[in-house]
Design an enzyme around this catalytic site. Structure first.
Site: not given
Length: 515
Positions: A123-124
């Site tokens: 998700f980063k």
């Protein structure tokens, strides 16, 4: 870079302050490039904008939605519309699916939002790429590297704990051979890496000569990018089900550093109709304990009591005192972004010193977090603050055994493979549904691809004859182990890291001046 102090060209949501009261009226560019405030606080907007027209965004593409949200927090006097649109488009151009973050229905009214379709498979990836220095326990580093590789006039330095992240995570970083990318393997823990980064940000000499910028969720730019998740998933739910605009939804967020949860809270402040944000922790449960008791305090454990998890998946990344679990990215003793939340709650709580000023909120936060540093905890916080927070937050704690069971149950039911962090969230989501009923949709954030934590997945599914790990291993990750790598091993010393950075910046500048 814009001047530190902003004027009438900035709205209150485009002007930034320190959570501890030492800085006010700062530009977005200033806070992105500084990362950490001089008083040790974290930057956040002076106000969170209410957006009554948010329903008109429902048919926007992911990138157009991101532009709308970013524009509220970034003045056009700093970044023009054309430049901001170009930055957003380029930031998401390398995602492997058109929708960026697809919404998948697991069962009934339980959904997962897949946040792992970018280049780092985590998700980063969904972030605003303007940073050059960071510490990582695995995912932040590869996301930053892929965002900054090959950029002119940028040198990126990522510190990771030597031998304490998963092989896949290490390969994703160290196989990037662009001349401006520098991986430093520190002989220590992730917390040692993070302390080195914070010390460097507070060193006036290297800040002046090298213009350091941060890369992880201490930087507000990452929080800003994560706000998009919540609006996007809400609109996807409207488009794919009988769910209507205006209906409420619950979000479940597996969390360690609280950045993704904080982004969800900002979305609610902007107007998104969210019933509750469910904070899902593993056995390192400081956040669950905080919401249940009002006390924020470390409870370190050691020796046999702390043992667990799988070393091959990065379980040894964090400092002594953490319980080692199957979801190592959430193995934390303290969560940085709680400081931002405490400022927002202290500032916005009616009945607390007659709705305190920004200055009073900064003083309160400064006192709490100095107490945390000195004694290992603070609280219980004032009753009004806790009650105000509980109107939007719930929490739950999930054990390793429960994590494995959820991975297995989900695979049996629909042949869908969860990574262990996502499984923590799905477990908490199922408990929430059992409490509140299945009428309200629950969206659980899926924060990493299962291939990144392969050993935990294979442990959970070892008795499933129909499971073949090769079926979930992307070709890009399969090739990494055979590729050339470049990494510098360094002692656990901020002075030695500083020297490496200074010398390398000189070399990078010389190389770029010849190109």
């Amino acid at each position: 870079m814009a001047n530190a102090s902003v004027g009438c060209s900035h709205t209150p949501s485009q002007s930034y302050l320190s959570s501890r009261g030492g800085d006010y009226n700062l530009s977005f560019e200033t806070v992105v490039m500084k990362g950490l405030a001089a008083d040790g606080g974290l930057f956040l907007p002076e106000e969170i904008p209410a957006v009554p027209e948010w329903t008109t965004w429902k048919d926007l593409s992911y990138t157009d939605l991101a532009f709308k949200i970013f524009r509220l927090y970034i003045s056009s006097s700093e970044i023009s519309n054309n430049d901001l649109k170009d930055i957003v488009d380029r930031s998401y151009s390398s995602f492997r699916v058109e929708s960026i973050t697809p919404l998948t229905r697991l069962q009934d009214n339980l959904y997962t939002l897949e946040l792992f379709h970018g280049p780092s498979y985590s998700f980063k990836d969904s972030r605003y790429h303007l940073t050059v220095l960071g510490a990582t326990s695995g995912d932040t580093g590869s996301a930053a590297i892929h965002g900054l590789r090959g950029k002119e006039d940028v040198s990126v330095f990522i510190l990771h704990p030597k031998g304490r992240i998963s092989p896949c995570q290490e390969d994703q970083m160290t196989t990037v051979l662009d001349s401006n990318v520098h991986n430093l393997a520190v002989k220590g823990t992730f917390d040692d890496c993070q302390n080195i980064v914070k010390t460097l940000f507070n060193d006036p000499h290297i800040n002046q000569t090298s213009k350091l910028g941060s890369v992880n969720s201490i930087n507000f730019s990452r929080i800003l990018a994560q706000i998009v998740y919540y609006f996007r998933s809400y609109f996807l739910l409207v488009q794919t089900s009988s769910f209507n605009i205006g209906d409420k939804v619950k979000f479940i967020i597996p969390t360690g550093n609280y950045g993704n949860v904080l982004a969800g809270y900002l979305a609610t402040k902007m107007g998104l109709p969210v019933d509750k944000l469910v904070v899902a922790t593993n056995e390192n449960d400081i956040l669950d304990r905080f919401w249940k008791t009002g006390r924020y305090e470390k409870k370190p454990i050691y020796d046999e009591e702390a043992e667990g998890g799988l070393e091959a998946d990065g379980v040894k990344a964090h400092t002594e005192g953490c319980k080692e679990t199957l979801s190592p990215a959430m193995d934390i003793l303290l969560s940085s972004n709680v400081e931002r939340l405490m400022w927002l709650l202290a500032k916005g709580t009616e009945g607390l010193d007659d709705n305190p000023s920004k200055e009073q909120a900064g003083q309160d936060v400064s006192a709490w977090f100095h107490m945390l540093k000195d004694t290992g905890g603070f609280g219980p916080v004032p009753k009004g603050i806790l009650e105000d927070g509980r109107r939007k937050f719930e929490s739950d704690r999930v054990s390793d055994q429960e994590t494995l069971e959820t991975i297995a149950v989900c695979f049996k039911a629909m042949s869908y493979v969860l990574d262990p962090h996502t499984a923590v969230g799905v477990t908490a989501a199922k408990r929430s549904i059992s409490r509140t009923g299945s009428q309200m949709p629950h969206i659980s954030m899926s924060t990493a691809h299962p291939a990144k934590f392969s050993h935990a997945v294979q442990l959970a599914l070892k008795d499933e004859d129909s499971f073949d790990f090769k079926s979930v291993l992307p070709p890009e990750l399969r090739r990494l182990s055979q590729m050339e790598k470049r990494v510098t091993i360094v002692d656990n010393s901020w002075e030695k890291v500083k020297e490496i950075i200074k010398n390398q910046i000189t070399k990078d500048t010389e190389i770029q001046s010849r190109d």
